[in-house]
Design an enzyme around this catalytic site. Structure first.
Site, short mmCIF file in Angstrom:
data_model
loop_
_atom_site.label_atom_id
_atom_site.label_comp_id
_atom_site.label_asym_id
_atom_site.label_seq_id
_atom_site.Cartn_x
_atom_site.Cartn_y
_atom_site.Cartn_z
N ASP A 38 -9.83 -23.08 9.00
CA ASP A 38 -10.47 -21.91 8.38
C ASP A 38 -10.62 -20.70 9.29
O ASP A 38 -10.49 -19.57 8.82
CB ASP A 38 -11.86 -22.24 7.82
CG ASP A 38 -11.81 -23.25 6.70
OD1 ASP A 38 -10.72 -23.47 6.15
OD2 ASP A 38 -12.85 -23.82 6.37
N ASP A 58 -20.80 -28.37 3.22
CA ASP A 58 -19.92 -29.15 2.36
C ASP A 58 -19.29 -30.35 3.05
O ASP A 58 -18.97 -31.34 2.40
CB ASP A 58 -18.85 -28.27 1.71
CG ASP A 58 -18.08 -27.42 2.70
OD1 ASP A 58 -18.27 -27.57 3.92
OD2 ASP A 58 -17.27 -26.59 2.24
#
Length: 882
Positions: free
Chosen positions: A481, A71
């Protein structure tokens, strides 16, 4: 899991890094910078994965040719010989940083050398640039670009749906692209060079995740989401007649053309109330399979269905493996075994707890089995075993109570593909890695299949901060993350991420300069403390205590002797503490949200910056005083550091094109700053070991100097600069952090926003991660041209140690007989002198046991003839040629 990627892009925009403009007026007395260049070798500090992989694409006509899209971290090509991924978009530069987000990849089945990527990260104003379609005729070794008149969203909601980009399996000059934002369906008839909207296509979509979102992120129309050709309706090179298209519209999710895209109709009888995430065609049996969810994903989805559409009769069949009332997830990952087309698999992509689910049918969806099931709740039986020894951090350091397990089978499992040439091989993407198996058919035989990470070479972390202490581990990182890592060996995956606590994202870290075993880190956390301390150089951690009001990590600084800490968290003002954060006091004289750092000599001196003002504390962070320094950047897109060993020696980088933007230096503890002439823009600053014969530490920055954007080094306090990256190694946006290594001259660590931690070593004095490779001994070489096209070719080389002793590093030499040139090499570093080529080991494949072999590959250019090299030498000795 990409929340931090959104924030990083927003920060970049706020810093003014994404638009053009004249450099700010120079206000310095220092002489202009001179620009030189150096040759560097670039590698990743190995993490293996670390981000969402929403798409995996196998070529349908050539075995072992596969691509993965991420992404925000570019696209990759699979290397079968080494079971690794090769990055394909590292050439993307600062101004086009949004093109590191890949919304779709298409591999041409007619001409496997052709590959396409639809790129662009955000459709709102976080990314000021439009999207583009990249096209390559050499499998991604080189690219050409066609800009689009609209944006694409590789990191937007719905990014795991379908493949928006598709090549006609018969007339491969024809491509389709589904656009977001109400822009409809687009077509190219010249192999991706030009694009036009398909004006006859009736529905641009209408679904948005959250129409009330004023940022434009969740409120954008997700648009046209996938394109699938029915290859049975074409022959030769005539355009395929039947094309299916998915649309983000719960009432009208699937359209079809039967005249090669001239006219379109809503597919009659289709289910409603759901979005079609995937549409996969089994042309042999005449079935279009569709995976539905009630939302666009990739995080959410509470209900879903699987349907089979008979293309000959128009019959719809609900083939869902669970009753609608029993689903708490949507379906997305969808694949057909091309060797046995009645075999279909799908994923419950949005089942976060206790795990994702994978379903398998061998009778075209008539009956299903699943990857795991409950025996007696909460105990479960798995059809698989998982081996994450190659990336052990995937356990998250967790020991959850059943029915959860560590490692998890996955989450956000929107990409699922069975190798079209090998029924035993399957790959699937998760929010953290690529998993796969090579004995999948054990599932049907009743024995367990083995799932392992198939992600080596694919590095996809967003890096927020870096530190390289003078002793202990060479690299500590704060990552989006997955928190962060302690690298004791840059060539090996760390055993675990930072835990106790485990932050969802690490935002800042620091070590005590004279006591580098004392380390502090801060980060975001769903529940629990936002700060942690270590007294063993980051090997183990214990949580501190949050002051009232903390909502996020912010920035943190450790005093030079480790006795005090200053923290500027999100949600509240700046705080200071003695000891390890059991009690915090409010700092006065400094605004909330300031960036904080410490002096690297005086343990009581700390610094801060906010909105153009520099702040200084000389009492351990209790009180700060605004400096009288003027001319600094007015915004908050600033990074600054104090020089190790230099009391009051501070370097500050940052700004925006519409104001002050550059690099400043203070030698009086921030009382005044001098701007460096010639540094037009600078965004990071770091220090490393001094050059031989120099007394001042080496400076590193991500900057624009002499009109060139790049990564730069100075060994003379910024008087002159050397560009150390090149146009093939740019990695999009590199504005978060940079640091040199205090122990290795020339080594630099660069933070990227999606390509992990990249580190470089100079060819002019640095040392790589392994010994200088010059082994001698018996060897053999197999050189194979695996593919050839007009002007280009791809080759694989396998080097075997036929002796009795292991090699600790290797260097293989040969000469091309017909003037061929290497254009890109993977799994080896290379240098070229005329026709002579030297391929040397990377940091991770230098050890070759007796009787073992190592492989690498490359793409090259040729004209006239493409003869094989006649001889290969290793350490001065000849190798047998197979």
């Amino acid at each position: 899991m990409r929340r931090t990627r959104i924030l990083t892009a927003a920060l970049a925009l706020a810093a003014g890094l994404l638009t053009g403009g004249p450099p700010a007026a120079l206000a310095a007395e220092t002489p202009p910078a001179a620009l030189a260049a150096d040759t560097y070798t670039w590698r990743n500090a190995r993490i293996d994965g670390g981000g969402f992989v929403p798409g995996i694409v196998f070529n349908r006509s050539e075995p072992d040719l596969a691509y993965a899209r991420t992404d925000i971290g570019g696209a990759y090509r699979w290397q079968e010989a080494t079971k690794t991924w090769t990055p394909l978009l590292d050439h993307i530069g600062w101004d086009d940083w949004g093109h590191t987000g890949v919304v779709s990849v298409a591999s041409d089945a007619v001409d496997p050398d052709r590959v396409y990527a639809a790129v662009g990260t955000y459709t709102n104003d976080w990314d000021p640039g439009n999207g583009a379609v990249l096209r390559s005729a050499d499998r991604g070794a080189t690219w050409q670009k066609t800009g689009l008149p609209f944006k694409l969203g590789g990191n937007m909601p719905g990014r795991g749906m379908g493949e928006r980009l598709a090549v006609d399996p018969h007339d491969n000059d024809v491509l389709y692209l589904g656009a977001p934002s109400g822009k409809g369906l687009w077509r190219s008839t010249d192999a991706g060079v030009t694009w036009r909207q398909v004006t006859s296509f009736p529905n641009p979509g209408n679904y948005a995740q959250d129409p009330s979102d004023t940022s434009g992120y969740a409120s954008d129309n997700q648009g046209v989401t996938w394109v699938t050709f029915d290859e049975s309706t074409g022959s030769g090179s005539a355009a395929t007649k039947t094309v299916y298209v998915g649309v983000a519209d719960k009432e009208n999710a699937v359209y079809r053309s039967t005249d090669a895209g001239a006219t379109w109709e809503r597919l009659p009888g289709q289910p409603t109330g759901y979005l079609a995430h995937k549409g996969v065609l089994d042309a042999e049996n005449g079935y279009l399979y569709l995976a539905y969810s009630d939302t666009g994903g990739p995080y959410d989805g509470g209900k879903g269905r699987l349907y089979r559409y008979a293309t000959a009769t128009g019959t719809w069949t609900d083939i869902s493996p669970a009753a609608e009332a029993d689903t708490y997830f949507g379906f997305s990952g969808l694949t057909v075994d091309r060797q046995h087309p009645g075999t279909v698999m799908a994923t419950a992509y949005s089942s976060w707890w206790p795990d994702t689910q994978i379903f398998r049918s061998t009778d075209s969806g008539g009956t299903w089995t699943q990857a795991w099931s409950y025996t007696s709740y909460p105990e479960r039986a798995n059809r698989y075993t998982m081996d994450v020894s190659s990336a052990p951090w995937l356990t998250w350091g967790a020991n959850p109570a059943p029915p959860e397990q560590a490692p998890k089978l996955g989450w956000m499992t929107e990409a699922l593909e069975i190798d079209p040439f090998d029924s035993d091989r399957m790959m699937y993407g998760t929010g953290a890695t690529v998993y796969g198996t090579e004995n999948l058919t054990n599932w049907d035989a009743g024995s367990k299949f083995t799932i392992t990470p198939m992600v080596r070479g694919l590095e996809e972390t967003a890096v927020n901060d870096l530190a390289s202490p003078p002793s202990g581990a060479p690299l500590l990182s704060a990552l989006g993350d997955i928190g962060g890592f302690r690298h004791t060996d840059l060539t090996k995956v760390p055993s675990t991420m930072f835990t106790s606590p485990n932050f969802t994202s690490g935002t800042s870290l620091d070590y005590a300069e004279t006591k580098p075993d004392t380390v502090v880190r801060v980060g975001d956390h769903d529940s629990g403390p936002h700060i942690a301390f270590s007294t063993d150089n980051g090997a183990t951690w214990f949580a501190g205590t949050d002051p009232s009001g903390v909502s996020g990590g912010g920035t943190v600084a450790a005093g030079a002797d480790g006795g005090r800490f200053v923290w500027s968290p999100a949600g509240t003002g700046v705080r200071y503490t003695t000891g390890f954060g059991t009690s915090w006091q409010a700092s006065s004289g400094i605004p909330a949200g300031a960036i904080v750092e410490s002096d690297r000599v005086d343990p009581l001196t700390f610094y801060g910056f906010k909105s153009g003002t520099f702040y200084v504390s000389t009492d351990g962070g209790a009180t700060f005083t605004a400096s009288a320094a003027t001319g600094l950047p007015s915004g908050d897109g600033v990074r600054f550091k104090a020089l190790p060993g230099g009391e009051g020696d501070i370097w500050l980088a940052g700004g925006a094109p519409d104001g002050a933007y550059g690099l400043w230096h203070s030698v009086d503890g921030g009382a005044s700053f001098t701007r460096l002439a010639g540094v037009e823009q600078a965004d990071t600053i770091g220090f490393g070991k001094a050059a031989p014969g120099a007394s001042y530490q080496t400076l590193y920055t991500s900057a624009k100097i002499a009109g060139v954007r790049g990564v730069f080094r100075s060994t003379d306090q910024g008087a002159t600069w050397t560009r150390i990256n090149d146009d093939a190694h740019q990695w999009g946006w590199t504005g978060a952090a940079i640091t040199g290594d205090p122990r290795v001259y020339g080594r630099v660590y660069v933070a990227t926003n999606g390509r992990g931690v990249v580190y470089g070593d100079t060819s002019g004095g640095g040392t790589g991660p392994g010994p200088d490779p010059e082994p001698t001994g018996a060897c053999s070489v197999t050189y194979t041209v695996t593919n050839q096209w007009a002007g280009g070719f791809q080759a694989d080389v396998r080097l075997t140690n036929t002796g009795t002793a292991p090699w600790n590093g290797w260097s293989l030499n040969w000469s091309f007989p017909n003037g061929q040139k290497v254009t890109q090499m993977w799994n080896a570093e290379h240098t070229v002198s005329g026709a002579a080529v030297t391929a040397r080991n990377t940091g991770w494949n230098g050890t070759v046991a007796a009787g073992s072999s190592v492989g690498f590959g490359f793409t090259g250019a040729w004209s006239g003839s493409n003869g094989k090299p006649a001889a290969f030498t290793l350490g001065g000795g000849s190798c047998a040629v197979g």
